[in-house]
Write a protein that holds these residues in place. Structure first.
Motif, short mmCIF file in Angstrom:
data_model
loop_
_atom_site.label_atom_id
_atom_site.label_comp_id
_atom_site.label_asym_id
_atom_site.label_seq_id
_atom_site.Cartn_x
_atom_site.Cartn_y
_atom_site.Cartn_z
N ASN A 150 -24.08 -1.92 41.58
CA ASN A 150 -24.87 -2.88 40.80
C ASN A 150 -24.31 -4.29 40.98
N ASP A 177 -28.84 -5.90 38.58
CA ASP A 177 -29.04 -5.71 37.14
C ASP A 177 -27.75 -5.90 36.36
N THR A 188 -28.66 -2.19 43.12
CA THR A 188 -29.44 -2.65 41.98
C THR A 188 -28.97 -4.06 41.63
N GLY A 190 -33.32 -10.06 37.75
CA GLY A 190 -33.13 -9.33 39.00
C GLY A 190 -34.40 -9.25 39.82
N THR A 214 -27.13 2.29 35.13
CA THR A 214 -28.22 1.59 35.80
C THR A 214 -29.04 2.61 36.57
N ASP A 260 -33.00 -9.16 31.40
CA ASP A 260 -32.72 -7.77 31.72
C ASP A 260 -34.06 -7.04 31.84
N ASN A 261 -34.66 -6.94 33.00
CA ASN A 261 -34.08 -7.19 34.30
C ASN A 261 -35.00 -8.08 35.15
N SER A 303 -34.66 -3.45 41.20
CA SER A 303 -34.57 -3.92 39.82
C SER A 303 -35.65 -3.23 39.00
N HIS A 304 -35.48 -3.25 37.70
CA HIS A 304 -36.49 -2.60 36.84
C HIS A 304 -37.36 -3.65 36.15
#
Length: 417
Positions: free
Chosen positions: A379, A205, A203, A152, A365, A148-149, A84-85
């Protein structure tokens, strides 16, 4: 197999803690991460991972967080990464976020306290109709939420904590990767995939509960520079060719009833100017170009080029430069070579008691780039909604299902090895 339970509301506590940390990325910055404050969250995550007992957790100089959950099986299981970011979008302020839990939602309008003009209505947020009785988290009306994110991120952290504390859940080696700068298209620019040493990834996300996305836009970026002819406006007749006006004419000539974000949906692509700046002598526009096939993406670039050339024919003293560069490509080409990745993701969602929805995403993503760098990576839903806006929201119960899905993915890969 053990089932995850959100004990003492630890999931929402994690998320709220992370959401309060400003991690907004900056497209104008050339550093990595683009903002040092992203490392504030990275440091918190590393400390929490170390406290869980994940001894190799660390953040590198570029702001990437790496960690390994050791295998609990004798089987030879592919190494799976969950990613995740950490950054939030530059489109809306992420400073002084004040998360609010709206418990036991019953379908009413949610009026945000710090700006009563920001209202979440069920007829505008269709997924709210599936949230009756659930707990909705929003910001207070002056910032985005950061689901976001960070939803996650919190889900991966919660799943990691569960796996560490439940070694009876059989799984192979699990890798964790938290990235900076995804929102400005640089999320994996400096990711060390050799150090990560994962075979496949997911991911976390995505948006709607149950969604798994195995297809993204293919994306190009374009920069158009117009060099006009400046002159004193009092003596400009027959001399001046304003770069500002030329650029405005080009933008006005581009299609208006198609090939724009506001007129397209589903599998339709677009040419979208995202910023402009300039003076009489020189003006510049930045574009993003999107579609699901490389062929259509190239056609859109050709349309932009043709429009520019047509307008520039009227201005013999002025010049232009149009540079189109690849950003990322549709990950479906890669994922179709490894059908078990998506298959196991769907099974993991369904084992969490949720109907899986395999779909495309009108965006990209980190998984788009990772897939082409050798880490095939669909994702999975995180539950985030209305991202990049003050109306952003997430459901605690959807987040719980995402945590269980992550755990199930780890279990299913071991089961099938």
């Amino acid at each position: 197999m053990s089932n995850y339970i959100n004990i003492n509301k630890s999931l929402e506590h994690r998320f709220i803690k992370y959401a309060k940390i400003d991690t907004q990325s900056d497209p104008e910055s050339s550093t990595c991460p683009s903002t040092l404050k992203q490392k504030d969250l990275g440091n918190v995550l590393v400390q929490e991972l170390l406290e869980m007992g994940i001894n190799d957790a660390h953040m590198d100089e570029n702001g990437y967080v790496y960690a390994t959950i050791a295998s609990t099986t004798d089987k030879n299981v592919p190494v799976i990464c969950f990613c995740s970011h950490m950054d939030t979008s530059p489109d809306c302020s992420g400073e002084h976020v004040k998360p609010i839990i709206h418990s036991n939602y019953q379908g009413e309008d949610i009026i945000l306290p710090d700006d009563h003009s920001i209202v979440l209505k069920m007829d505008e947020h269709k997924d709210l109709k599936h949230q009756i009785g659930n707990d909705i988290i929003t910001a207070s009306g002056t910032t985005l939420l950061g689901a976001d994110n960070k939803a996650g991120v919190a889900e991966i952290m919660e799943a990691a904590n569960f796996l560490i504390r439940n070694p009876d859940v059989k799984h192979g080696t699990i890798k964790i990767l938290f990235t900076p700068d995804e929102e400005i298209g640089r999320g994996v620019d400096k990711a060390d995939l050799k150090k990560l040493a994962a075979d496949f990834g997911y991911t976390i996300d995505g948006e709607t509960l149950g969604s798994i996305e195995d297809e993204t836009f293919s994306a190009d970026g374009a920069k158009l520079t117009i060099k006009g002819v400046s002159s004193h406006p009092g003596f400009a007749k027959g001399k001046m060719e304003s770069a500002i006006k030329i650029l405005a004419e080009i933008l006005d000539t581009l299609p208006k009833d198609h090939l724009t974000p506001e007129t397209t949906h589903q599998k339709e692509g677009f040419i979208h100017p995202v910023s402009i700046k300039g003076q009489v002598e020189e003006a510049e526009a930045q574009f993003i170009i999107r579609d699901f096939t490389d062929e259509k993406l190239e056609e859109h670039g050709q349309i932009l080029d043709a429009v520019v050339k047509k307008v520039m024919e009227k201005y013999s003293k002025s010049t232009y430069e149009l540079n189109i560069k690849a950003q990322y490509r549709n990950m479906k080409k890669v994922l179709d070579q490894y059908p078990q990745i998506v298959k196991y993701g769907i099974e993991a969602i369904e084992r969490a008691g949720v109907v899986a929805k395999q779909q495309s995403i009108r965006g990209g993503t980190d998984g788009s780039r990772l897939s082409y760098l050798g880490l095939p990576c669909p994702n999975i839903f995180a539950g985030e909604h209305a991202f990049h806006s003050k109306q952003e929201w997430v459901s605690v119960q959807d987040m719980e299902k995402a945590v269980q899905t992550i755990i199930n993915i780890a279990y299913i890969w071991e089961e099938n090895s």
